[in-house]
Design an enzyme around this catalytic site. Structure first.
Site, PDB file in Angstrom:
ATOM      1  N   GLU A 101      21.222 -16.953 -44.201  1.00 50.79           N
ATOM      2  CA  GLU A 101      22.121 -17.545 -45.196  1.00 50.79           C
ATOM      3  C   GLU A 101      23.194 -18.410 -44.543  1.00 50.79           C
ATOM      4  OE1 GLU A 101      22.524 -14.398 -48.841  1.00 50.79           O
ATOM      5  OE2 GLU A 101      23.581 -13.898 -47.000  1.00 50.79           O
ATOM      6  N   ASP A 102      23.735 -17.919 -43.440  1.00 47.40           N
ATOM      7  CA  ASP A 102      24.866 -18.582 -42.792  1.00 47.40           C
ATOM      8  C   ASP A 102      24.720 -18.434 -41.282  1.00 47.40           C
ATOM      9  OD1 ASP A 102      27.234 -19.715 -42.082  1.00 47.40           O
ATOM     10  OD2 ASP A 102      28.518 -18.229 -43.060  1.00 47.40           O
TER      11      ASP A 102
END
Length: 494
Positions: A202-203
């Protein structure tokens, strides 16, 4: 003073990444990389590069049953932090090829533009993170979450297959141990691992040239320790010359620098070293800095474990030109990393783990026997000179490590990220030899080239001697009786 030195290519450029928080595991607030020393020429006189992220995670509560599963561990802090060292997936060799371009692009970002502090970055990352895996309460729900995120397009299929394989291999290894709480340990640890991996999808986190172990808001150090702990058979594990580790601690307290010249066996090496020292020298293990290659910093299944270690990040020479257009960036990143190392050593009280073989040990193709990979003379000489030109006194200690059964590397060096990850429950060993000085070993040498080779072979010979003692104790089941006049084995956690 300027010192010209040649070292291996850094494994990851400077960038700030934000850590995530897992609410199912316990993260106590206490604390493989290998080095291919033979790279860019540069002058060690610059100021340190961009500061790196140093987040920590507040301990989250784990179920009492899962916590009890570790109560038999020799460690006083045997709490389930649910994390796994980077393991290679059993999917095809190109398991993470679809992420390669993105991962490399992330590596060239510059953290200097970040407006938030490391802790703020980490906390924001945790706040925005989904709870897909943390909400799973059964094996079925956990595996279903992988498929759900894959179908939703939020999880690449290659990573998903690696996550499923990792789960099954870890489960089989813990079941081998005979631990009555095996099912709870597997679910708790793998929930945390899959959560951390998904957070990075996601990040993506970006490592700085010098990465400091992230302890909050999520404690990645204990996350890794508690993931590997149930894989170590402490009844059949040993430490050689344990008293020397106290000597090393004293030197660090006096402001001296320590270099541990070691062989390198698996991705779990840092955790194994820390676990074998956890009951007696925990601060030594937490303080240790590892020279890390870029592969352990880009593989989604490896990164969470790397985030919990102090690292000097370098790009491996053998992979320097894998992507020609990034070669120049890698060399510059290496230079920044080595400058960071010079600054660290200048301040003193540093303990640095280095594998001058430039990679993991592998078995002899003909006999299947494992042995330490040969050391590179140029790499060792560069490190020795780096230590000598630091303001603080430096000391070199040979270190032998035996733990390849826990997660052996593939038979050959693989170019693609995403190697198969095999995992098992097994005994491990760590042995340190007395300090070895260059002048004592090379007094009779005629020239610098001869001295360099003689010193390298002396260090390699000592590491091999200690390794063979550990092998006799663990693999040949001689136990403490395998001790020799030079290697006194013990089990300090007993």
């Amino acid at each position: 003073m300027h010192v010209i030195i040649t070292l291996p290519p850094p494994s990851t450029p400077p960038l700030c990444r934000k850590p995530k928080l897992t609410d199912r595991s316990i993260y106590p607030s206490s604390a493989s990389l290998s080095l291919s020393l033979s790279l860019t020429m540069f002058t060690l006189s610059a100021t340190p590069s961009t500061a790196f992220l140093t987040p920590r995670i507040s301990p989250s509560s784990l179920s009492s049953s899962a916590s009890a599963a570790y109560s038999s561990s020799p460690s006083s802090s045997s709490r389930l932090c649910l994390v796994s060292l980077r393991w290679r997936s059993s999917a095809c060799p190109c398991l993470f090829s679809t992420l390669k371009v993105t991962a490399m692009a992330e590596l060239v970002k510059d953290t200097e533009s970040a407006s938030l502090s490391p802790i703020q970055c980490a906390e924001k990352r945790e706040t925005n993170h989904s709870r897909t895996f943390l909400n799973a309460t059964t094996e079925q729900e956990l595996l279903s979450a992988i498929r759900k995120e894959t179908e939703a397009g939020r999880l690449p299929s290659t990573v998903a297959s690696g996550m499923e394989e990792l789960y099954q291999n870890y489960k089989n290894a813990i079941l081998q141990s005979g631990n009555p709480k095996a099912d709870e340990i597997v679910l708790s640890n793998m929930t945390a691992v899959l959560d951390r991996v998904f957070l990075d999808i996601e990040d993506p986190f970006i490592f700085s040239p010098y990465h400091k172990a992230m302890r909050e808001p999520f404690d990645y150090y204990m996350f890794g320790q508690n993931y590997i702990r149930p894989l170590v058979d402490f009844r059949n594990s040993y430490v050689g010359n344990h008293s020397i580790f106290y000597e090393i601690e004293e030197k660090l307290q006096q402001g001296h620098n320590i270099f541990l010249i070691s062989n390198h066996q698996t991705e779990a090496d840092p955790a194994v070293i820390a676990l074998l020292l956890e009951s007696t020298n925990p601060h030594l293990a937490e303080k240790m800095t590892y020279i890390a290659g870029d592969r352990v910093l880009t593989d989604p299944l490896c990164k969470p474990f790397s985030m919990g270690r102090n690292l000097i990040c370098v790009y491996s020479k053998k992979h320097m030109n894998d992507v020609p257009e990034l070669a120049d960036m890698k060399r510059k990143a290496n230079t920044r990393s080595l400058k960071e190392m010079a600054v660290l050593l200048r301040g003193g009280s540093q303990i640095v783990w280095i594998a001058p073989s430039g990679g993991r040990d592998r078995p002899d193709p003909a006999t299947g026997e494992w042995y330490p990979a040969p050391f590179d003379a140029a790499s060792l000489d560069n490190l020795r000179r780096l230590g000598e030109h630091s303001a603080a006194p430096g000391h070199i200690y040979p270190l032998a490590l035996l733990c390849h059964n826990i997660m052996p590397p593939p038979p050959q060096v693989e170019k693609e990220i995403g190697e198969r990850r095999m995992i098992s429950f097994h005994g491990t060993g760590l042995s340190v030899a007395p300090e070895i000085t260059f002048s004592d070993i090379t007094a009779s040498c005629q020239n610098s080239e001869e001295a360099r080779e003689v010193y390298t072979q002396a260090l390699y010979g000592i590491v091999t001697e200690h390794y063979n003692v550990l092998k006799a104790a663990i693999h040949y089941e001689q136990g403490l009786n395998a001790s020799t006049p030079n290697v006194s084995l013990s089990q300090p956690w007993s």
